[in-house]
Design a protein around this motif. Structure first.
Motif, short mmCIF file in Angstrom:
data_model
loop_
_atom_site.label_atom_id
_atom_site.label_comp_id
_atom_site.label_asym_id
_atom_site.label_seq_id
_atom_site.Cartn_x
_atom_site.Cartn_y
_atom_site.Cartn_z
N GLU A 70 0.83 -1.18 -0.29
CA GLU A 70 -0.19 -0.13 -0.04
C GLU A 70 0.90 1.24 -0.06
OE1 GLU A 70 -4.10 1.76 2.28
OE2 GLU A 70 -2.67 0.03 3.03
N THR A 71 0.54 2.21 -0.96
CA THR A 71 1.34 3.32 -1.07
C THR A 71 0.99 4.37 0.03
OG1 THR A 71 -0.24 4.42 -2.34
CG2 THR A 71 1.25 3.11 -3.25
N LYS A 72 1.66 5.35 0.22
CA LYS A 72 1.28 6.55 0.97
C LYS A 72 0.08 7.08 1.02
CE LYS A 72 3.42 10.75 2.77
NZ LYS A 72 4.56 11.95 2.59
N ASP A 73 -0.59 7.22 -0.23
CA ASP A 73 -1.87 7.76 -0.56
C ASP A 73 -2.64 6.82 -0.54
OD1 ASP A 73 -0.61 7.14 -3.15
OD2 ASP A 73 -1.48 8.60 -4.01
N GLY A 74 -2.60 5.40 0.06
CA GLY A 74 -3.52 4.29 -0.02
C GLY A 74 -3.75 3.58 -1.14
N GLN A 75 -3.06 3.55 -2.19
CA GLN A 75 -3.19 2.80 -3.45
C GLN A 75 -2.49 1.46 -3.13
OE1 GLN A 75 -5.16 4.04 -5.94
NE2 GLN A 75 -5.55 5.69 -4.29
N LEU A 76 -3.19 0.28 -3.56
CA LEU A 76 -2.61 -0.99 -3.59
C LEU A 76 -1.85 -1.06 -5.05
CD1 LEU A 76 -5.57 -2.98 -2.11
CD2 LEU A 76 -3.87 -1.90 -0.98
N VAL A 77 -0.51 -1.43 -4.75
CA VAL A 77 0.14 -1.88 -5.96
C VAL A 77 0.93 -3.25 -5.86
CG1 VAL A 77 0.94 0.74 -6.40
CG2 VAL A 77 2.38 -0.74 -4.84
N ALA A 78 1.20 -3.70 -7.20
CA ALA A 78 1.72 -4.97 -7.23
C ALA A 78 3.29 -5.09 -7.08
CB ALA A 78 1.47 -5.67 -8.63
N ILE A 79 3.78 -5.48 -6.19
CA ILE A 79 5.32 -5.53 -5.83
C ILE A 79 5.36 -6.27 -4.58
CG2 ILE A 79 5.22 -3.43 -4.19
CD1 ILE A 79 7.99 -2.83 -5.57
N HIS A 80 6.28 -7.12 -4.40
CA HIS A 80 6.81 -7.89 -3.40
C HIS A 80 7.34 -7.39 -2.30
CE1 HIS A 80 9.11 -10.88 -1.18
NE2 HIS A 80 8.28 -11.69 -1.28
N ASP A 81 8.48 -6.60 -2.45
CA ASP A 81 9.18 -6.01 -1.29
C ASP A 81 8.42 -4.82 -0.94
OD1 ASP A 81 10.81 -7.81 -2.35
OD2 ASP A 81 12.56 -6.55 -2.93
N ASP A 82 8.88 -4.40 0.44
CA ASP A 82 8.14 -3.38 0.95
C ASP A 82 8.98 -1.94 0.72
OD1 ASP A 82 10.55 -3.53 2.37
OD2 ASP A 82 9.50 -3.47 4.25
N SER A 83 9.90 -2.18 -0.36
CA SER A 83 10.57 -0.84 -0.90
C SER A 83 10.79 -1.04 -2.51
CB SER A 83 11.89 -0.71 -0.23
OG SER A 83 13.08 -1.56 -0.82
N VAL A 84 11.06 -0.13 -2.97
CA VAL A 84 11.31 -0.16 -4.64
C VAL A 84 12.84 -0.49 -4.99
CG1 VAL A 84 9.19 1.26 -5.01
CG2 VAL A 84 11.59 2.52 -4.73
N ASP A 85 13.71 -0.41 -3.93
CA ASP A 85 15.23 -0.47 -4.25
C ASP A 85 15.53 -1.65 -5.08
OD1 ASP A 85 14.65 1.13 -2.01
OD2 ASP A 85 16.56 0.90 -1.18
N ARG A 86 15.11 -3.04 -4.91
CA ARG A 86 15.43 -3.93 -5.77
C ARG A 86 15.04 -4.24 -7.22
NH1 ARG A 86 13.56 -9.16 -6.80
NH2 ARG A 86 11.70 -8.93 -5.44
N THR A 87 13.81 -3.69 -7.30
CA THR A 87 13.27 -4.07 -8.63
C THR A 87 13.20 -2.75 -9.62
OG1 THR A 87 10.96 -3.67 -7.83
CG2 THR A 87 11.88 -5.97 -7.65
N THR A 88 13.22 -1.65 -8.87
CA THR A 88 13.30 -0.40 -9.72
C THR A 88 14.55 0.49 -9.92
OG1 THR A 88 12.63 1.30 -8.14
CG2 THR A 88 11.04 -0.17 -9.10
N ASN A 89 14.47 1.64 -10.51
CA ASN A 89 15.68 2.76 -10.39
C ASN A 89 15.83 3.56 -9.46
OD1 ASN A 89 13.42 3.75 -11.71
ND2 ASN A 89 14.60 5.14 -13.21
N GLY A 90 14.95 3.21 -8.48
CA GLY A 90 14.58 4.34 -7.12
C GLY A 90 14.84 3.54 -6.02
N THR A 91 14.73 4.48 -5.11
CA THR A 91 14.80 4.00 -3.63
C THR A 91 13.67 4.56 -2.84
OG1 THR A 91 15.99 5.85 -2.98
CG2 THR A 91 17.34 4.15 -3.76
N GLY A 92 13.43 3.81 -1.55
CA GLY A 92 12.50 4.17 -0.73
C GLY A 92 11.42 3.31 -0.56
#
Length: 278
Positions: A70-92
């Motif tokens: 769940e994102t900061k603004d309450g949206q449900l997104v498809a991702i396994h980890d609780d952060s974007v570090d491993r699978t994207t070009n971002g962090t957090g």
């Protein structure tokens, strides 16, 4: 006339003895477990991307599996980890990022993180969805109401197109209370599997129809225990299983006739099914 009478008597004896027609003829029903595409066909395409799901559907997976955060603004997104570090070009952490911020990030091959609603809008009723819920970092459950609302909006529950899974009993009980028609899979951690007894399985059966365990823990005893309480058994693989020959392990699960397998490569899993089920 005598021949007809003999057949009727034989048929009656078979039924009274509990023997099926298949057993009498020496044939057994085809065995075909569910093949669940873990994060899509994630061995072949980037996990949790539209490409991964499309590949899984093309390769005849019965379900596409989707982890939710769940994102900061309450949206449900498809991702396994609780952060974007491993699978994207971002962090957090997902919980600290808005959907807009997450949409500015790229997954492999330039793909974007999808919301659960975007995924369902894309594939509609052309596939089935196996969705994992989870608690937030404070142990609270916050995604269940929104998720069930989306599932109802797209008619997935009435059309038997969805299963909800989780390691969180609290989350699954909430889902069950919102709509008892949703099939539920209780994921069970390694130590719990080793300690599981009839009492625990009976309690799980009050809200779930399936248990999910690591494939290497599957054996005829746990399968029999699950079935005793009208629970199906689905198995999943871990990263360490790849080095221990996942192909061999999945065949052993087929041999004991588990009810479903999670796999990163649906085509490969299907190719290893017993011959008569292809």
């Amino acid at each position: 006339m005598k021949k007809i009478t003999y057949i009727i008597i034989l048929f009656t004896l078979l039924l009274s003895s509990g023997c099926s027609i298949h057993e009498a003829s020496g044939k057994t029903p085809d065995y075909r477990p569910l093949v669940i595409a873990h994060r899509g066909a994630s061995d072949l395409e980037p996990e949790h991307t539209l490409s991964s799901y499309k590949k899984a559907i093309k390769d005849k997976a019965d379900y596409i599996e989707i982890d939710l955060e769940e994102t900061k603004d309450g949206q449900l997104v498809a991702i396994h980890d609780d952060s974007v570090d491993r699978t994207t070009n971002g962090t957090g952490y997902i919980r600290d990022l808005t959907l807009s911020q997450i949409k500015n990030l790229n997954l492999a091959k330039g793909e974007k993180i999808q919301t659960i609603e975007e995924i369902i809008k894309t594939f509609k009723l052309s596939t089935k969805y196996y969705i994992e819920t989870r608690e937030n970092k404070n142990g609270q459950i916050t995604m269940e109401k929104q998720l069930v609302k989306i599932l109802k909006k797209y008619n997935l529950i009435d059309r038997n197109k969805v299963i909800i899974e989780s390691f969180s009993e609290k989350s699954l009980k909430k889902i069950h209370s919102l709509d008892s028609n949703i099939p539920i899979t209780r994921l069970i951690r390694t130590q719990e599997v080793r300690d599981i007894d009839d009492k625990a399985l009976k309690n799980i059966s009050k809200y779930a129809s399936t248990i999910g365990i690591k494939a290497k823990l599957a054996n005829p005893t746990i399968l029999k225990k699950a079935h005793k309480h009208d629970l199906k058994l689905h198995v999943y693989f871990t990263n360490s299983d790849k080095s221990n020959n996942e192909g061999k392990l999945i065949k052993s699960c087929y041999k004991i006739k588990v009810d479903g397998v999670f796999t990163n490569n649906p085509a490969s899993a299907i190719s290893k099914l017993p011959k008569q089920t292809k």
